[in-house]
Scaffold this active site. Structure first.
Site, mmCIF file in Angstrom:
data_model
loop_
_atom_site.group_PDB
_atom_site.id
_atom_site.type_symbol
_atom_site.label_atom_id
_atom_site.label_comp_id
_atom_site.label_asym_id
_atom_site.label_seq_id
_atom_site.Cartn_x
_atom_site.Cartn_y
_atom_site.Cartn_z
ATOM 1 N N GLY A 290 0.826 -1.203 0.000
ATOM 2 C CA GLY A 290 0.000 0.000 0.000
ATOM 3 C C GLY A 290 0.858 1.249 0.000
ATOM 4 O O GLY A 290 0.592 2.217 -0.705
ATOM 5 N N GLY A 291 1.902 1.221 0.809
ATOM 6 C CA GLY A 291 2.834 2.337 0.872
ATOM 7 C C GLY A 291 4.087 1.901 1.594
ATOM 8 O O GLY A 291 4.082 0.934 2.359
ATOM 9 N N MET A 292 5.173 2.594 1.332
ATOM 10 C CA MET A 292 6.421 2.372 2.041
ATOM 11 C C MET A 292 6.953 3.726 2.451
ATOM 12 O O MET A 292 7.183 4.603 1.610
ATOM 13 C CB MET A 292 7.435 1.614 1.176
ATOM 14 C CG MET A 292 8.759 1.343 1.889
ATOM 15 S SD MET A 292 8.562 0.330 3.364
ATOM 16 C CE MET A 292 9.846 1.026 4.417
ATOM 17 N N GLU A 293 7.183 3.874 3.764
ATOM 18 C CA GLU A 293 7.440 5.179 4.373
ATOM 19 C C GLU A 293 8.855 5.686 4.190
ATOM 20 O O GLU A 293 9.443 6.277 5.116
ATOM 21 C CB GLU A 293 7.112 5.108 5.860
ATOM 22 C CG GLU A 293 7.981 4.150 6.673
ATOM 23 C CD GLU A 293 7.437 2.741 6.769
ATOM 24 O OE1 GLU A 293 7.870 1.989 7.651
ATOM 25 O OE2 GLU A 293 6.565 2.370 5.950
ATOM 26 N N ASN A 294 9.440 5.520 3.016
ATOM 27 C CA ASN A 294 10.799 5.997 2.799
ATOM 28 C C ASN A 294 10.878 7.506 3.048
ATOM 29 O O ASN A 294 10.054 8.264 2.535
ATOM 30 C CB ASN A 294 11.239 5.665 1.376
ATOM 31 C CG ASN A 294 11.231 4.170 1.120
ATOM 32 O OD1 ASN A 294 11.749 3.388 1.901
ATOM 33 N ND2 ASN A 294 10.611 3.771 0.022
ATOM 34 N N HIS A 317 -1.315 7.562 7.089
ATOM 35 C CA HIS A 317 -0.492 6.527 7.729
ATOM 36 C C HIS A 317 0.985 6.736 7.423
ATOM 37 O O HIS A 317 1.833 6.721 8.324
ATOM 38 C CB HIS A 317 -0.950 5.143 7.247
ATOM 39 C CG HIS A 317 -0.262 4.003 7.925
ATOM 40 N ND1 HIS A 317 -0.747 3.411 9.067
ATOM 41 C CD2 HIS A 317 0.892 3.346 7.630
ATOM 42 C CE1 HIS A 317 0.061 2.445 9.444
ATOM 43 N NE2 HIS A 317 1.066 2.381 8.589
ATOM 44 N N GLU A 318 1.294 6.940 6.146
ATOM 45 C CA GLU A 318 2.705 7.079 5.759
ATOM 46 C C GLU A 318 3.298 8.376 6.313
ATOM 47 O O GLU A 318 4.471 8.413 6.707
ATOM 48 C CB GLU A 318 2.839 7.013 4.245
ATOM 49 C CG GLU A 318 2.311 5.726 3.611
ATOM 50 C CD GLU A 318 2.869 4.463 4.223
ATOM 51 O OE1 GLU A 318 4.024 4.470 4.704
ATOM 52 O OE2 GLU A 318 2.146 3.445 4.252
ATOM 53 N N HIS A 321 4.424 7.896 9.837
ATOM 54 C CA HIS A 321 5.713 7.215 9.970
ATOM 55 C C HIS A 321 6.879 8.209 10.068
ATOM 56 O O HIS A 321 7.959 7.840 10.543
ATOM 57 C CB HIS A 321 5.946 6.280 8.785
ATOM 58 C CG HIS A 321 5.424 4.895 8.996
ATOM 59 N ND1 HIS A 321 5.800 4.104 10.053
ATOM 60 C CD2 HIS A 321 4.547 4.145 8.266
ATOM 61 C CE1 HIS A 321 5.198 2.935 9.972
ATOM 62 N NE2 HIS A 321 4.415 2.933 8.908
ATOM 63 N N GLU A 340 4.428 0.172 13.738
ATOM 64 C CA GLU A 340 3.134 0.166 13.061
ATOM 65 C C GLU A 340 1.948 0.425 13.980
ATOM 66 O O GLU A 340 0.959 1.023 13.559
ATOM 67 C CB GLU A 340 2.945 -1.163 12.309
ATOM 68 C CG GLU A 340 3.937 -1.358 11.166
ATOM 69 C CD GLU A 340 3.810 -0.303 10.073
ATOM 70 O OE1 GLU A 340 2.834 0.462 10.081
ATOM 71 O OE2 GLU A 340 4.696 -0.243 9.198
ATOM 72 N N ASP A 396 10.020 -10.870 7.298
ATOM 73 C CA ASP A 396 8.960 -10.691 6.309
ATOM 74 C C ASP A 396 7.937 -11.820 6.353
ATOM 75 O O ASP A 396 6.774 -11.631 5.958
ATOM 76 C CB ASP A 396 9.561 -10.598 4.907
ATOM 77 C CG ASP A 396 10.087 -9.206 4.601
ATOM 78 O OD1 ASP A 396 9.626 -8.240 5.242
ATOM 79 O OD2 ASP A 396 10.967 -9.079 3.740
ATOM 80 N N TYR A 404 -0.134 -3.770 13.549
ATOM 81 C CA TYR A 404 -0.891 -2.561 13.226
ATOM 82 C C TYR A 404 -2.103 -2.419 14.161
ATOM 83 O O TYR A 404 -2.248 -1.410 14.859
ATOM 84 C CB TYR A 404 -1.407 -2.617 11.785
ATOM 85 C CG TYR A 404 -0.351 -2.638 10.716
ATOM 86 C CD1 TYR A 404 -0.078 -1.506 9.954
ATOM 87 C CD2 TYR A 404 0.368 -3.798 10.434
ATOM 88 C CE1 TYR A 404 0.870 -1.517 8.948
ATOM 89 C CE2 TYR A 404 1.330 -3.827 9.439
ATOM 90 C CZ TYR A 404 1.575 -2.691 8.697
ATOM 91 O OH TYR A 404 2.522 -2.718 7.714
#
Length: 636
Positions: A290-294, A317-318, A321, A340, A396, A404
């Site tokens: 869904g997203g990656m909080e880089n 959400h992101e 983070h 999370e 993983d 979450y």
């Protein structure tokens, strides 16, 4: 045993043992990463060097130990040494090896080690063909570091227990844009949108060079890169959205204005946003998350592009983070809920203020339903808040909704004991206390009791709600928040679902409600999924009223596809197939294949046919998971 001090700007790491990493960071620790690499799309390789700034904490240490996976280490050399350093790659786990590099005979505590490496398609470096992109014209590459995959990009101490700053120089052939989880580092251009420096010639070949830097200390898994046919547009005073040109107009409309609104709301709750820019990168359809909080550049799925901003809770959400996960980080993956759970709680606080408490509660109800689905299907160990990871277990492989949603429930429980405004103040103080640090759950809870000392003697031992039960007991959370604020939204959806299940003529010929929000439709469809399969005629009536088959909203398309599969409605199988062709997000793809594989012979054949048609478009990890679903005997 002599001890060296931590480098400026990098806080000491906690005294924990991370079973997912071979790194000997308590003896020799990385403080800065300097990448220099080239992306060759013709050969699908990333080759170059990484220079690690190291602090020796144990003068008797004979070597520095790094993590590697699926990459070739060519040579190693310490700065100031006349010859290459000896190194050896030793077995460590199914998801990586240990690179031992012999330290030079010096009394210096500060060292620089340069490692030349080369890698191709690996667990953390995903090369996409043009067919796997939205534009279908140019290839694409991106890295995915979480949980411990950056070891398959470059040699590093790949553990969340350590934070580093980084800089990077990346080359790609003309026509490709490179973006990273940092700030552009272009000389004389402090406001540059991209890190593009200009053309360079290397070994007779023309390349474009890009430079980025990340001055805020981050865990290595947040070093990230993407390159392809990308363009950008401004969506706020400190934000741009990047996407393939064919996607950019829709992405700009979806995320304009709301991104800054969410950032400002988050700052009012949790303190200043310290990262400078907050940009979004809309990934190709095969992106499985869904997203990656880089940092500085959140990677997001194109399935958020519903056309009405109804799925931008993922952006909340992101953004959250940026405080929880990126600034304050779990020291081991056992405590993933610190990343999370805190972020999910923060997301819903943003939602309550930026939209409405009713909407925040309704969205939370959908999350709790996902948690209960996991509790019913996942191994009990994975439904514990603190997951007891064993050596050799890939973090993983433990991914589920527990950190979450059970984490959200735990924090909601604490807030219920001290008051929501008081808990908001605690969260702001928590960020100040642990900013740039990696922490354990014990440190987090100790700080809670430091702020609320009156709770220390009784709260952890309250019958039925003990912290032992919260952290170490499998199954449902002892407490769930009060969702009564959402009643005005979910009661009508509940009533309408009951009428459709009962085939009430008053609704089966009536149009869909015009004033409902997305999560009301989600609630409605979830209730239909909980019931017996709908007769085919009633599904026709449902689609005529609600037009789910024409929807652009992937949350609704997913549930509508599940209803079709549950009913083995062969006349509508093309809807399921198109949904799986259009996107590869694992949240949707995996459950649909699981349903198709077990529902009937017809749905099993549909699964096999769709998978055969879409195999090359899927992310490699999702592809492998689907293969195991369709042929479990082959994976044994």
């Amino acid at each position: 045993m002599a001890q060296a001090s931590a480098a400026d700007g990098i806080k000491p790491f906690p005294p924990v043992f991370d079973v997912s990493s071979a790194a000997n960071l308590h003896h020799v620790a990385t403080t800065h990463v300097s990448l220099d690499c080239a992306l060759d799309f013709d050969t699908q390789t990333c080759a170059g060097s990484v220079t690690l700034s190291l602090t020796r904490h144990d003068l008797w240490a004979a070597s520095v130990v790094l993590d590697v996976q699926e990459i070739k280490v060519i040579k190693c050399r310490f700065e100031g040494q006349a010859s290459d350093a000896a190194f050896e790659i030793k077995p460590f786990s199914p998801f990586g090896q240990a690179l031992h590099v012999t330290l030079p005979p010096t009394a210096d505590n500060e060292l620089k080690l340069t490692i030349q490496f080369e890698g191709g398609e690996t667990a953390g470096v995903c090369w996409l063909t043009p067919e796997q992109t939205a534009g279908k014209k140019m290839p694409f590459v991106y890295t995915q570091g979480q949980a411990c995959l950056n070891r398959s990009w470059f040699p590093c101490q790949d553990t969340p227990a350590l934070k580093v700053t980084y800089d990077a120089t990346v080359r790609a052939k003309p026509g490709f844009q490179v973006v990273m989880s940092g700030l552009p580092d272009v000389p004389g251009k402090s406001d540059a949108k991209t890190g593009e420096v200009g053309a360079v010639e290397v070994d007779g070949q023309q390349w474009n060079e890009f430079k980025y830097r990340q001055p805020v200390p981050i865990p290595v898994y947040l070093v990230a890169l993407a390159a392809g046919d990308l363009a950008c547009a401004e969506i706020g005073p400190r934000s741009h959205v990047w996407a393939e040109p064919s996607v950019l107009p829709a992405a700009t409309r979806e995320f304009s204005e709301v991104t800054e609104k969410y950032l400002e709301t988050a700052e009012s709750l949790f303190g200043p946003y310290v990262w400078g820019r907050y940009d979004l990168l809309v990934m190709p359809p095969s992106f499985p998350y869904g997203g990656m909080e880089n940092p500085n550049l959140t990677f997001v799925t194109p399935t958020l592009l519903a056309g009405d901003r109804s799925l931008t809770d993922t952006i909340m959400h992101e953004i959250s983070h940026s405080w929880f996960g990126n600034l304050v980080t779990n020291a081991t993956w056992n405590d993933f809920w610190l990343n999370e759970g805190f972020t999910t709680y923060a997301q819903r606080r943003i939602c309550a203020l930026a939209t409405s408490p009713e909407h925040a509660c309704l969205e939370a109800m959908s999350g709790i339903k996902l948690l209960h689905n996991d509790i019913a299907t996942e191994p009990p160990m994975l439904t514990k808040l603190h997951i007891p990871l064993e050596p050799g277990t890939d973090p993983d492989d433990t991914y589920c909704y527990t950190p979450y949603e059970k984490g959200f429930c735990f924090l909601s429980y604490l807030a219920s004991k001290v008051g929501v405004p008081e808990f908001d103040a605690f969260l702001k103080a928590y960020v100040v206390q642990f900013s740039n640090k990696c922490i354990t759950h014990q440190q987090a809870l100790d700080f809670f009791f430091e702020k609320f000392p009156e709770q220390r003697a009784t709260l952890p031992f309250e019958p039925g709600f003990t912290f032992q039960e919260w952290l170490h007991t499998a199954g449902a959370p002892p407490f769930e928040p009060d969702f009564s604020a959402a009643e005005p939204l979910y009661r009508p959806a509940q009533a309408l679902a009951d009428q459709w299940i009962a085939a009430d003529p008053a609704v089966t010929s009536a149009p869909a409600p015009e004033d409902w929000r997305t999560y009301q439709f989600v609630f409605f469809l979830d209730k239909l999924l909980d019931a017996e399969p709908l007769p085919l005629e009633r599904m026709d009536q449902l689609d005529a009223a609600f037009k789910f088959s024409e929807s652009k909203n992937c949350e609704l398309r997913f549930r509508w596809s599940k209803l079709i599969v549950k009913a083995s409605n062969e006349a509508r199988f093309d809807v399921v197939k198109q949904f799986l062709v259009d996107q590869g997000k694992q949240k949707f793809t995996i459950p649909l294949y699981q349903s198709m594989a077990k529902m009937s012979a017809a749905t099993k054949k549909l699964a096999e046919d769709v998978f055969a048609a879409t195999t090359t478009a899927l992310n490699v990890a999702v592809r492998a998971r689907v293969q195991r679903i369709l042929a479990p005997e082959a994976s044994e």
